[in-house]
Motif scaffolding. Structure first.
Motif, mmCIF file in Angstrom:
data_model
loop_
_atom_site.group_PDB
_atom_site.id
_atom_site.type_symbol
_atom_site.label_atom_id
_atom_site.label_comp_id
_atom_site.label_asym_id
_atom_site.label_seq_id
_atom_site.Cartn_x
_atom_site.Cartn_y
_atom_site.Cartn_z
ATOM 1 N N LYS A 1 0.864 -1.267 0.160
ATOM 2 C CA LYS A 1 0.015 0.135 0.159
ATOM 3 C C LYS A 1 1.084 1.350 -0.036
ATOM 4 O O LYS A 1 0.389 1.972 -1.262
ATOM 5 C CB LYS A 1 -0.679 0.295 1.381
ATOM 6 C CG LYS A 1 -1.683 1.290 1.379
ATOM 7 C CD LYS A 1 -2.718 0.785 2.643
ATOM 8 C CE LYS A 1 -3.393 2.350 2.774
ATOM 9 N NZ LYS A 1 -4.658 2.115 3.375
ATOM 10 N N ARG A 2 1.748 1.329 1.322
ATOM 11 C CA ARG A 2 2.737 2.549 0.933
ATOM 12 C C ARG A 2 3.550 2.711 -0.330
ATOM 13 O O ARG A 2 3.294 3.403 -0.580
ATOM 14 C CB ARG A 2 3.664 2.367 1.985
ATOM 15 C CG ARG A 2 4.508 3.500 2.422
ATOM 16 C CD ARG A 2 5.584 4.085 2.210
ATOM 17 N NE ARG A 2 7.263 2.910 2.405
ATOM 18 C CZ ARG A 2 7.133 2.027 3.248
ATOM 19 N NH1 ARG A 2 7.438 4.073 4.445
ATOM 20 N NH2 ARG A 2 8.225 1.557 3.708
ATOM 21 N N GLU B 1 1.140 4.268 -3.172
ATOM 22 C CA GLU B 1 1.225 5.875 -2.276
ATOM 23 C C GLU B 1 2.295 6.507 -3.186
ATOM 24 O O GLU B 1 2.182 7.435 -3.232
ATOM 25 C CB GLU B 1 1.174 5.593 -1.004
ATOM 26 C CG GLU B 1 0.505 7.237 -0.226
ATOM 27 C CD GLU B 1 -0.521 7.820 -1.108
ATOM 28 O OE1 GLU B 1 -1.393 8.975 -0.823
ATOM 29 O OE2 GLU B 1 -1.477 7.143 -1.610
ATOM 30 N N SER B 2 3.726 5.647 -2.187
ATOM 31 C CA SER B 2 4.698 6.669 -2.807
ATOM 32 C C SER B 2 4.829 7.087 -4.887
ATOM 33 O O SER B 2 5.602 7.926 -4.847
ATOM 34 C CB SER B 2 6.073 5.877 -2.904
ATOM 35 O OG SER B 2 6.316 5.634 -0.789
ATOM 36 N N ARG C 1 1.855 7.328 -6.215
ATOM 37 C CA ARG C 1 1.350 8.457 -6.626
ATOM 38 C C ARG C 1 2.401 9.307 -6.935
ATOM 39 O O ARG C 1 1.356 10.618 -7.266
ATOM 40 C CB ARG C 1 0.240 7.779 -5.849
ATOM 41 C CG ARG C 1 -0.902 8.950 -6.399
ATOM 42 C CD ARG C 1 -2.108 8.775 -5.592
ATOM 43 N NE ARG C 1 -1.609 9.205 -3.937
ATOM 44 C CZ ARG C 1 -1.822 10.762 -3.825
ATOM 45 N NH1 ARG C 1 -1.963 11.491 -4.751
ATOM 46 N NH2 ARG C 1 -1.269 10.832 -2.194
ATOM 47 N N ILE C 2 2.422 9.494 -5.504
ATOM 48 C CA ILE C 2 3.538 11.183 -4.886
ATOM 49 C C ILE C 2 4.130 11.225 -5.703
ATOM 50 O O ILE C 2 4.472 12.624 -6.655
ATOM 51 C CB ILE C 2 3.946 10.920 -3.883
ATOM 52 C CG1 ILE C 2 2.529 10.512 -2.582
ATOM 53 C CG2 ILE C 2 4.441 11.929 -2.837
ATOM 54 C CD1 ILE C 2 2.925 10.284 -1.218
ATOM 55 N N ALA D 1 -4.081 6.320 -8.485
ATOM 56 C CA ALA D 1 -4.035 4.968 -7.588
ATOM 57 C C ALA D 1 -4.965 4.055 -7.783
ATOM 58 O O ALA D 1 -4.714 3.143 -6.923
ATOM 59 C CB ALA D 1 -4.649 5.991 -6.702
ATOM 60 N N SER E 1 -3.940 0.608 -8.305
ATOM 61 C CA SER E 1 -2.670 -0.301 -6.986
ATOM 62 C C SER E 1 -2.879 -1.411 -7.450
ATOM 63 O O SER E 1 -2.040 -2.440 -6.840
ATOM 64 C CB SER E 1 -3.700 0.655 -5.785
ATOM 65 O OG SER E 1 -4.919 0.011 -5.673
#
Length: 354
Positions: free
Chosen positions: A55-56, A59-60, A62-63, A87, A90
């Motif tokens: 999950k992280r 997210e990384s 996407r960021i 996202a 994912s």
């Protein structure tokens, strides 16, 4: 704790010859992208907090895609068409990573000895190919997935001499909410300021508000008041203290173990506040510890900070006049409680390899 130089590297389904595989830090320095690192536990029977890491990692990605595409795709990639929702992919990223894990882990498990664990670093890099464009329906083909597996021997929590010796030496990271490989290269510039006994470097933008470590999140257990005498100190309970760590909004990585510490504090009624620990209040610090997904939790033996923030412009740690906060030998009461609870979560949330 130690990680052996020999590693197993799989990129897009192809395993490299271990004899030609560089150290994991060298690999990360030369490949852009978002990454995450975890390890196995209990004699390599499970992978720690794997779903949280996936999950992280997503997210990384996407960021970085939104904030600084060069950190994901490499230099000169600053203007890219943005999919309506990266996202939303994912699950696709999870499938790509899990497929790679299934190919490289059996090979690595054969190369380990009894009692050794495996460190697992997953890197997701952007690959625009010859078109230089990225289409939403083709995003799976625009991502390179690499998994680097090494042998890792964890240190034993609480054993004398296994504590961390910390030093405040530099400014916080850019795009800190994401874990990205270029930081492995950037943080090398801080090494000149590492004291000989230093095991981790802490980051601060002003020399007072401590954000995180270069490889970890940083926590202190702060006394709410100074104890007046020895009797008062002996009667201390968890409610005499407050666990503190810098908030994500101030520029720190949302570490996996960091989040678990917060969850345990809330579930056990341990006072907790997301606020950057202040060096100017270090006389109130009763305990300190760092967290990451290899060490999990490591108590601090001491923390050093420069007497003058300007002295960090020097060429060596020898040019710095240090102030030091020394802690009692071994992990304290709160650190021990948190470590016990996190190890229980490690088993309950572990991804079984059997």
């Amino acid at each position: 704790m130690t990680t052996t130089p020999l590693g197993f590297l799989l990129t897009n389904g192809v395993v490299s010859n271990p004899s030609n595989t560089p150290p994991v830090t060298a690999f990360l320095e030369t490949h852009p992208g978002a990454y995450t690192t975890t390890r196995t536990h209990n004699n390599a029977s499970l992978v720690l907090f794997w779903e949280r890491h996936l999950k992280r990692l997503a997210e990384s990605v996407r960021i970085l895609y939104n904030a600084d595409p060069q950190l994901l795709f490499g230099p000169n990639k600053t203007s890219l068409p943005l999919p309506s929702s990266l996202a939303a992919n994912s699950l696709l990223l999870h499938d790509l990573v899990n497929d790679s894990m299934k190919k490289v882990l059996p090979i690595a498990l054969e190369g380990r000895s009894d009692g050794e664990e495996l460190s697992i670093t997953t890197l997701v890099s952007g690959n625009l190919g010859e078109s230089g464009d990225l289409e939403l329906e083709k995003i799976g083909g625009a991502l390179d997935v690499s998994i680097y597996v090494g042998i890792y021997v964890p240190c034993v929590f609480g054993v004398r001499g296994n504590g961390a010796q910390l030093a405040v030496v530099g400014r916080g990271r850019d795009v800190a909410a994401a874990k990205y490989s270029d930081w492995v290269r950037i943080r090398k510039s801080l090494e000149r300021l590492r004291p000989p006994s230093g095991t981790e470097l802490l980051l601060s933008n002003d020399g007072d508000r401590i954000l995180e470590g270069s490889l970890s999140n940083f926590f202190v257990v702060r006394r709410k008041l100074l104890f007046q005498d020895d009797n008062e100190a002996k009667e201390q309970t968890i409610h005499c203290f407050e666990v503190q760590t810098a908030p994500i909004s101030e520029g720190v990585l949302p570490g996996i173990i960091r989040q678990l510490v917060i969850e345990v504090c809330l579930s056990k009624g341990i006072p907790f506040r997301e606020v950057a620990p202040l060096w100017s209040e270090h006389e109130f610090w009763e305990e300190a510890f760092i967290t990451n997904s290899l060490r999990l939790m490591q108590h601090a033996e001491n923390v050093r900070a420069p007497s003058s923030w300007e002295s960090l412009h020097g060429n060596s740690w020898k040019d710095i006049s240090w102030k030091e906060k020394q802690f009692e030998e071994g992990p304290g009461m709160i650190t021990t409680i948190l470590q016990k609870e996190i190890m229980e979560k490690a088993v309950s949330e572990g991804y079984s390899l059997s």
